[in-house]
Scaffold this motif. Structure first.
Motif, mmCIF file in Angstrom:
data_model
loop_
_atom_site.group_PDB
_atom_site.id
_atom_site.type_symbol
_atom_site.label_atom_id
_atom_site.label_comp_id
_atom_site.label_asym_id
_atom_site.label_seq_id
_atom_site.Cartn_x
_atom_site.Cartn_y
_atom_site.Cartn_z
ATOM 1 N N LYS A 70 0.830 -1.204 0.000
ATOM 2 C CA LYS A 70 0.000 0.000 0.000
ATOM 3 C C LYS A 70 0.867 1.257 0.000
ATOM 4 O O LYS A 70 0.540 2.255 -0.657
ATOM 5 C CB LYS A 70 -0.927 -0.005 1.224
ATOM 6 N N SER A 71 1.975 1.229 0.732
ATOM 7 C CA SER A 71 2.865 2.390 0.781
ATOM 8 C C SER A 71 3.540 2.634 -0.566
ATOM 9 O O SER A 71 3.750 3.779 -0.964
ATOM 10 C CB SER A 71 3.933 2.187 1.868
ATOM 11 N N SER A 73 2.247 1.945 -3.490
ATOM 12 C CA SER A 73 1.221 2.560 -4.349
ATOM 13 C C SER A 73 1.036 4.024 -3.983
ATOM 14 O O SER A 73 0.907 4.878 -4.875
ATOM 15 C CB SER A 73 -0.109 1.799 -4.195
ATOM 16 N N THR A 74 1.032 4.318 -2.690
ATOM 17 C CA THR A 74 0.878 5.699 -2.241
ATOM 18 C C THR A 74 2.021 6.564 -2.741
ATOM 19 O O THR A 74 1.814 7.705 -3.172
ATOM 20 C CB THR A 74 0.824 5.767 -0.699
ATOM 21 N N SER A 173 -2.052 15.279 -2.404
ATOM 22 C CA SER A 173 -0.748 14.832 -1.903
ATOM 23 C C SER A 173 -0.712 14.848 -0.378
ATOM 24 O O SER A 173 -0.167 13.932 0.256
ATOM 25 C CB SER A 173 0.376 15.722 -2.457
ATOM 26 N N LEU A 176 -2.689 11.883 0.983
ATOM 27 C CA LEU A 176 -1.941 10.640 0.815
ATOM 28 C C LEU A 176 -0.795 10.553 1.812
ATOM 29 O O LEU A 176 -0.558 9.495 2.417
ATOM 30 C CB LEU A 176 -1.398 10.552 -0.618
ATOM 31 N N GLN A 179 -1.967 9.726 5.328
ATOM 32 C CA GLN A 179 -2.373 8.350 5.540
ATOM 33 C C GLN A 179 -1.185 7.407 5.724
ATOM 34 O O GLN A 179 -1.274 6.417 6.432
ATOM 35 C CB GLN A 179 -3.219 7.867 4.345
ATOM 36 N N GLN A 180 -0.038 7.730 5.088
ATOM 37 C CA GLN A 180 1.079 6.790 5.084
ATOM 38 C C GLN A 180 2.365 7.358 5.683
ATOM 39 O O GLN A 180 3.429 6.766 5.512
ATOM 40 C CB GLN A 180 1.356 6.357 3.643
#
Length: 299
Positions: A70-71, A73-74, A173, A176, A179-180
């Motif tokens: 997931k990271s 992709s982020t 941005s 995103l 979130q990560q």
């Protein structure tokens, strides 16, 4: 009593704001002599070099292969979002006579954060946030109000649209990154976004069939600006997110307009009109209300 970590995060955000405010000035001065593709290629080429040096010798070492799926992709989505937002940002700077106007319009980014958070993250905001949105939008309208009244064509001119596109994708941005941020080292995020921008402007030069050309003045301004903005400014911004929430960083970032007005006056001898200044102040007030609501809710 303020926790040391929050104080550190706030100071990092303030330093990021001061560093990033210089981008508006030095990029505008550099693009007086050269084209946007030439400017972007050298600006982000130097920034990529600085960021790679910092990542290699001074930052937390973490390979992309070690990141969760997931990271990864982020990281890609942040790079693509930044490519769109920063390209639009510099286009707006190039098209606008006074760079401080771009900063006022860029203050709308938290509105897009709220809208995106509402639809995709199911975040709910109360009346204070709504009032902040209304005040911010009123400021944007006032910025585009002239002595002959409000003209929709002024609001829809390319420079204004480009600034709002920047605000939208910069907001994406931030969401995103928020979130990560625990799993993505700030230096890695900075290198990623700079790499995407360097490649993007390289392709821009190829597509426009341009051979990059530079004047001595443009080299001087790009040399300074590429250190202060895409290296120091962005690195400090993402570093601050490790200690304080993105809402705090956004709140402190609203002060950049005052630094930009000061810089525009010192380096270019220009000031915003009364309507533009009042409208800019309204956007700042609106964003402060929105951010205070976000801080209150998270605390």
């Amino acid at each position: 009593m303020i926790k040391p970590s929050k104080l550190k995060g706030s100071l990092l955000a303030l330093l990021a704001t001061i560093s990033f405010s210089n981008v508006y000035i030095f990029s505008k001065l550099a693009m007086k002599d050269i084209s946007l593709p030439s400017f972007g290629l050298l600006w982000f080429g130097l920034a990529l070099f600085y960021n790679l040096l910092y990542y290699t010798f001074f930052s937390e070492k973490k390979k992309i292969s070690q990141l969760p799926k997931k990271s990864k992709s982020t990281l890609i989505f942040i790079g693509l979002s930044e490519l769109i937002s920063i390209s639009a940002f510099f286009l707006s700077i190039q098209l606008t006579e006074n760079p401080s106007i771009v900063s006022f319009l860029a203050n709308t980014s938290p509105i897009f954060v709220i809208i995106l958070g509402f639809f995709f993250l199911k975040t709910r905001y109360n009346l204070l946030a709504v009032i902040g949105i209304v005040i911010t939008l009123s400021g944007v309208l006032l910025i585009n109000y002239t002595s002959s009244g409000f003209n929709l064509n002024n609001f829809l001119q390319p420079s204004s649209i480009a600034a709002l596109v920047f605000a939208l994708f910069y907001g994406i941005s931030l969401l995103l990154a928020r979130q990560q941020i625990k799993s993505l080292p700030p230096a890695m995020v900075t290198v990623c976004r700079t790499f995407f921008l360097f490649i993007g402007f390289g392709l821009y030069n190829i597509a426009s069939w341009q051979i990059p050309q530079y004047s001595l003045n443009s080299l001087f301004y790009i040399g300074i600006g590429s250190i202060l903005g895409p290296f120091m400014g962005i690195s400090l911004t993402f570093a601050s997110l490790k200690y304080v929430d993105a809402s705090i960083t956004t709140l402190i970032g609203t002060s950049r307009s005052f630094f930009i007005i000061l810089g525009a006056f010192l380096f270019m001898s220009i000031l915003p009109t009364t309507n533009q200044l009042l409208g800019g102040l309204l956007t700042i007030i609106g964003i402060v209300l929105i951010t205070m609501e976000d801080i209150k809710k998270r605390s």
